[in-house]
Design an enzyme around this catalytic site. Structure first.
Site, mmCIF file in Angstrom:
data_model
loop_
_atom_site.group_PDB
_atom_site.id
_atom_site.type_symbol
_atom_site.label_atom_id
_atom_site.label_comp_id
_atom_site.label_asym_id
_atom_site.label_seq_id
_atom_site.Cartn_x
_atom_site.Cartn_y
_atom_site.Cartn_z
ATOM 1 N N TYR A 152 0.851 -1.194 0.000
ATOM 2 C CA TYR A 152 0.000 0.000 0.000
ATOM 3 C C TYR A 152 0.892 1.252 0.000
ATOM 4 O O TYR A 152 0.670 2.187 -0.772
ATOM 5 C CB TYR A 152 -0.959 0.005 1.203
ATOM 6 N N GLU A 188 -14.653 4.160 5.029
ATOM 7 C CA GLU A 188 -14.751 2.703 4.869
ATOM 8 C C GLU A 188 -13.381 2.079 4.592
ATOM 9 O O GLU A 188 -13.262 0.883 4.338
ATOM 10 C CB GLU A 188 -15.725 2.375 3.723
HETATM 11 P P1 NDP Z 1 -13.361 4.481 1.109
HETATM 12 O O1 NDP Z 1 -13.171 3.012 1.167
HETATM 13 O O2 NDP Z 1 -14.426 5.072 1.958
HETATM 14 O O3 NDP Z 1 -13.602 4.947 -0.395
HETATM 15 C C1 NDP Z 1 -12.903 4.381 -1.464
HETATM 16 C C2 NDP Z 1 -13.559 4.808 -2.763
HETATM 17 O O4 NDP Z 1 -12.779 4.310 -3.857
HETATM 18 C C3 NDP Z 1 -14.967 4.256 -2.912
HETATM 19 O O5 NDP Z 1 -15.828 5.250 -3.413
HETATM 20 C C4 NDP Z 1 -14.810 3.134 -3.930
HETATM 21 O O6 NDP Z 1 -15.981 3.054 -4.749
HETATM 22 C C5 NDP Z 1 -13.627 3.631 -4.776
HETATM 23 N N1 NDP Z 1 -12.939 2.501 -5.380
HETATM 24 C C6 NDP Z 1 -12.227 1.529 -4.754
HETATM 25 N N2 NDP Z 1 -11.814 0.611 -5.634
HETATM 26 C C7 NDP Z 1 -12.275 1.007 -6.846
HETATM 27 C C8 NDP Z 1 -12.192 0.464 -8.155
HETATM 28 N N3 NDP Z 1 -11.562 -0.693 -8.404
HETATM 29 N N4 NDP Z 1 -12.785 1.122 -9.183
HETATM 30 C C9 NDP Z 1 -13.452 2.283 -8.954
HETATM 31 N N5 NDP Z 1 -13.554 2.854 -7.728
HETATM 32 C C10 NDP Z 1 -12.983 2.209 -6.697
HETATM 33 O O7 NDP Z 1 -11.934 5.118 1.467
HETATM 34 P P2 NDP Z 1 -11.424 6.634 1.560
HETATM 35 O O8 NDP Z 1 -12.481 7.584 1.236
HETATM 36 O O9 NDP Z 1 -10.730 6.754 2.847
HETATM 37 O O10 NDP Z 1 -10.314 6.582 0.422
HETATM 38 C C11 NDP Z 1 -10.255 7.509 -0.639
HETATM 39 C C12 NDP Z 1 -8.798 7.757 -0.998
HETATM 40 O O11 NDP Z 1 -8.136 8.332 0.121
HETATM 41 C C13 NDP Z 1 -8.006 6.499 -1.345
HETATM 42 O O12 NDP Z 1 -7.156 6.783 -2.427
HETATM 43 C C14 NDP Z 1 -7.188 6.234 -0.080
HETATM 44 O O13 NDP Z 1 -6.009 5.524 -0.351
HETATM 45 C C15 NDP Z 1 -6.922 7.651 0.358
HETATM 46 N N6 NDP Z 1 -6.557 7.833 1.752
HETATM 47 C C16 NDP Z 1 -7.380 7.417 2.761
HETATM 48 C C17 NDP Z 1 -7.017 7.610 4.066
HETATM 49 C C18 NDP Z 1 -7.820 7.118 5.217
HETATM 50 O O14 NDP Z 1 -7.279 7.017 6.342
HETATM 51 N N7 NDP Z 1 -9.100 6.821 5.046
HETATM 52 C C19 NDP Z 1 -5.772 8.320 4.405
HETATM 53 C C20 NDP Z 1 -4.973 8.679 3.262
HETATM 54 C C21 NDP Z 1 -5.378 8.479 1.995
HETATM 55 P P3 NDP Z 1 -16.676 1.698 -5.216
HETATM 56 O O15 NDP Z 1 -16.402 0.654 -4.172
HETATM 57 O O16 NDP Z 1 -18.118 2.049 -5.354
HETATM 58 O O17 NDP Z 1 -16.041 1.405 -6.525
HETATM 59 C C1 8X3 Z 2 -4.392 5.776 4.692
HETATM 60 C C2 8X3 Z 2 -3.707 6.149 5.953
HETATM 61 O O1 8X3 Z 2 -2.018 5.355 7.692
HETATM 62 O O2 8X3 Z 2 -3.715 3.773 6.970
HETATM 63 O O3 8X3 Z 2 -3.619 6.030 3.580
HETATM 64 O O4 8X3 Z 2 -1.912 4.353 5.512
HETATM 65 S S1 8X3 Z 2 -2.798 4.835 6.544
#
Ligand code: NDP
Ligand code: 8X3
Length: 253
Positions: A152, A188
């Site tokens: 990741y 999520e």
């Molecule tokens: P969620 O799991 O809540 O949201 C993830 C989103 O990505 C969903 O809308 C999902 O939609 C979409 N997604 C996942 N896989 C696919 C796919 N194969 N094709 C199309 N869409 C996809 O997580 P977050 O909102 O937290 O994550 C959003 C971004 O933020 C990510 O890039 C994550 O790495 C990043 N991030 C998150 C952090 C955290 O702590 N939460 C911290 C740092 C970065 P669906 O399943 O409907 O396709």
């Molecule tokens: C999501 C934050 O710390 O789980 O990118 O990698 S962490």
């Protein structure tokens, strides 16, 4: 002048959904994307009360699906002003010696290749008009590596490099490129990482106040509403309790 058109990947939950909701209030026109069609349908109805909203359903791993859905946009919807490359997840939390090949494939294919594919389809119009803004959602995991984060973290380090590369290559076209790198945000995300295990995913955010998706949405809104000459290139945002990728001050009771 028409309101700006924003395409958000991963708009069906978490950061993407919160961003869509905030930008709808500010009357940006929205193209919300994700795989879960029922959620997209609901979003279009809900956000449609505040702004023009359409949805596209595709898996970012599937380049044919991406190309055909984005190319099918008609009228001025194809003239995307802002692309928010947000879709992504962590899959699994295992040391490198026991990690799953399927999880590795998923993270590289979604977080890295998916971001590239979507950008590839959206960019030509931005280049043609010498305008536009790409926001890449990286992570603290793209700045540091932590135990069991291996692939990741690698995927988010790749996003960091791609973000910087995009800014260099697109410099002559006046296209803004920005990245936000959040720490722990309660969405999520951990439910996906721990494959639906609510106890394990809930524990990630216990004992401190994590960021919420709306915090990141606020920053995205801030970044895209700066004056034309200002480009916020890279931003790291952590909850107060988090010092870096590995140090989080948690209540012990
Ligand atoms: P969620 O799991 O809540 O949201 C993830 C989103 O990505 C969903 O809308 C999902 O939609 C979409 N997604 C996942 N896989 C696919 C796919 N194969 N094709 C199309 N869409 C996809 O997580 P977050 O909102 O937290 O994550 C959003 C971004 O933020 C990510 O890039 C994550 O790495 C990043 N991030 C998150 C952090 C955290 O702590 N939460 C911290 C740092 C970065 P669906 O399943 O409907 O396709
Ligand atoms: C999501 C934050 O710390 O789980 O990118 O990698 S962490």
């Amino acid at each position: 002048m028409r309101n700006k058109i924003v395409l958000i990947t991963g708009a069906t939950s978490g950061i993407g959904e919160a961003t869509a909701k905030l930008l709808a209030k500010h009357k940006f026109r929205l193209i919300v994307c994700g795989r879960r069609k029922e959620r997209l349908k609901r979003l279009v109805v809900q956000l449609g009360q505040e702004t023009d909203t359409i949805s596209l359903s595709f898996d970012v791993r599937n380049k044919e699906e991406i190309f055909s859905s984005i190319s099918s946009l008609s009228g001025d919807w194809s003239d995307i002003d802002i692309l928010i490359n947000n879709a992504g997840n962590a899959h699994g939390f295992a040391p490198i010696q026991t990690g799953s090949l399927d999880d590795w494939d998923a993270m590289i294919d979604i977080n890295v290749k998916g971001l590239l594919y979507v950008t590839k389809v959206v960019l030509p119009r931005m280049v043609e008009k010498s305008a536009g803004h790409i926001i890449n959602i990286g992570s603290i995991a793209g700045k540091e590596v932590y135990p069991n984060g291996n692939v990741y973290c690698a995927s988010k380090h790749a996003v960091d490099a791609i973000n910087n590369g995009m800014r260099i290559d697109l410099n002559e076209y006046g296209i803004k490129v920005s990245q936000i790198n959040p720490g722990l945000v309660e969405t999520e995300f951990s439910l996906v990482r721990f494959k639906g295990d609510k106890k394990r995913s809930g524990a990630v955010y216990k004992g401190f106040q994590p960021l919420v998706a709306a915090d990141i949405a606020n920053l995205i809104h801030f970044i895209i509403t700066q004056p034309a000459h200002v480009n916020i290139s890279d931003m790291v945002v952590l909850p107060l309790a988090q010092a870096n990728a590995t140090i989080v001050k948690k209540d012990t009771q």
